[in-house]
Design a protein around this motif. Structure first.
Motif, short mmCIF file in Angstrom:
data_model
loop_
_atom_site.label_atom_id
_atom_site.label_comp_id
_atom_site.label_asym_id
_atom_site.label_seq_id
_atom_site.Cartn_x
_atom_site.Cartn_y
_atom_site.Cartn_z
N LYS A 1 -7.40 -7.36 -1.83
CA LYS A 1 -8.79 -6.90 -1.78
C LYS A 1 -9.38 -7.07 -0.39
N ARG B 1 -10.53 -3.11 -2.08
CA ARG B 1 -10.50 -2.80 -3.51
C ARG B 1 -9.44 -3.66 -4.20
N THR B 2 -9.58 -3.80 -5.51
CA THR B 2 -8.54 -4.47 -6.27
C THR B 2 -7.33 -3.55 -6.38
N PHE B 3 -6.21 -4.10 -6.81
CA PHE B 3 -5.00 -3.29 -6.99
C PHE B 3 -5.27 -2.13 -7.95
N THR C 1 -7.74 -4.09 1.65
CA THR C 1 -8.09 -2.71 1.30
C THR C 1 -9.56 -2.52 0.90
N VAL D 1 0.84 -1.20 0.00
CA VAL D 1 0.00 0.00 0.00
C VAL D 1 0.88 1.25 0.00
N GLU E 1 -7.75 5.13 -7.70
CA GLU E 1 -8.34 6.07 -6.75
C GLU E 1 -7.30 7.08 -6.28
N TYR F 1 2.36 5.64 -7.60
CA TYR F 1 1.05 5.52 -8.24
C TYR F 1 1.07 5.87 -9.72
N HIS G 1 1.30 4.13 -3.03
CA HIS G 1 1.15 5.56 -2.79
C HIS G 1 2.37 6.33 -3.30
N GLU H 1 -8.16 -0.74 -8.85
CA GLU H 1 -9.10 0.21 -8.26
C GLU H 1 -8.40 1.11 -7.24
N TYR H 2 -7.55 0.51 -6.42
CA TYR H 2 -6.87 1.26 -5.37
C TYR H 2 -5.90 2.27 -5.98
N ARG H 3 -5.11 1.81 -6.96
CA ARG H 3 -4.15 2.70 -7.60
C ARG H 3 -4.85 3.84 -8.33
#
Length: 298
Positions: free
Chosen positions: A228, A233-235, A231, A196, A241, A203, A200, A237-239
């Motif tokens: 998932k 979310r999928t990788f 967090t 994570v 966002e 990204y 960040h 989706e997270y990235r």
């Protein structure tokens, strides 16, 4: 603590590059500092100690190579009987944006350029690239060529510098792969939190699910499932966002073009960026900027 700015080294903002040797004398210490550019450090002579991200000092010697990412704190110190000569290659990632995208499809390059500096934050991670004599000769030759092109500035010197930079990173990536570093084993929660943090920090880079799962030693399917659960979310989706949040801030806080902002956060397809942005915020990037302008006027 000192933060070194690009303008202190780069005389041409359109070509943010500098290379040169720096000598740390016996008994001298370089206090903790950071900089807004990337630094490739190659120890060409002597020995000393290096600290990274407020961590403990560890020994470095001739042949060691390491990357210092932007805004990461580091320091050097040399014993009274020692001496340290370092070749610093300083650059903004934008200098090699397209080349970095291409090389990021190669796992050994990702390991050296992104993963090793990140894992250096972990006290248990002591592996770094140490070149053999023959490798030192090759890398020294490339570095001397970079410095000569920079200083002489003959016709096409910028192209020659970029070409030599690519050669440098490919060679170092090969050496790092040959070194066969052991994979780090982390408990699931610690490993996932590290990923994570890594996302960040990187990204905007075109890193794939397979490369990210490789970092923590999991298969893509196992990593996807655990990520998932951790967090929500999928990788991807997270990235995305994170990218969209950063883009929204840039739209509101800068006058940069929407297309430029999209590229800066990692979206090369403007249409896809607009679609994802509207899905998240309910408005297009252009509508958000117009609304901000209207609200400011009235």
């Amino acid at each position: 603590m000192t933060r070194i700015l690009s303008k202190q080294y780069f005389d041409n903002p359109d070509f943010p590059f500098y290379a040169g040797y720096y000598v740390i004398a016996p008994g001298e210490a370089i206090a903790e500092h950071s900089h807004e550019f990337t630094e490739l450090a190659y120890v060409s002579e002597g020995s000393g100690e290096h600290s990274y991200n407020h961590g403990d000092y560890y020994a470095i010697r001739a042949g060691d190579v390491f990357l210092i990412e932007p805004d990461m704190v580091h320091a050097y110190r040399v014993g009274s009987a020692g001496k340290l000569v370092i070749c610093n290659v300083l650059f903004m990632p934008s200098l090699l944006k397209n080349e970095l995208i291409t090389m990021s499809s190669v796992t050994p390059f990702v390991d050296f350029f992104y993963v090793e500096p990140f894992l250096r934050n972990n006290a248990r991670f002591v592996s770094r690239l140490s070149l053999r004599t023959s490798q030192q000769l090759e890398i020294g030759s490339i570095l001397d060529k970079l410095i000569a092109e920079q200083n002489i500035r003959s016709l096409g010197y910028q192209t020659m510098i970029k070409t030599s930079m690519i050669q440098l990173f490919i060679s170092l990536s090969r050496y790092y792969q040959q070194m066969g570093r052991p994979k780090e084993a982390f408990p699931d929660e610690q490993g996932l939190q590290m990923i994570v943090d890594f996302i960040h920090r990187h990204y905007a880079q075109p890193l794939t699910l397979e490369q990210i799962s490789h970092i923590c030693g999991m298969s893509a399917s196992v990593f996807s499932s655990k990520f998932k659960m951790y967090t929500g979310r999928t990788f991807i989706e997270y990235r995305n966002e994170i990218r969209l949040n950063i883009a929204q801030e840039a739209i509101l806080d800068t006058d940069d073009k929407i297309a430029t902002i999209a590229q800066n956060v990692g979206f090369d397809d403007l249409s896809f960026f607009n679609k994802q942005f509207k899905k998240k915020t309910g408005v297009t990037p252009g509508q958000l900027r117009k609304k901000q302008t209207y609200d400011f006027i009235f």
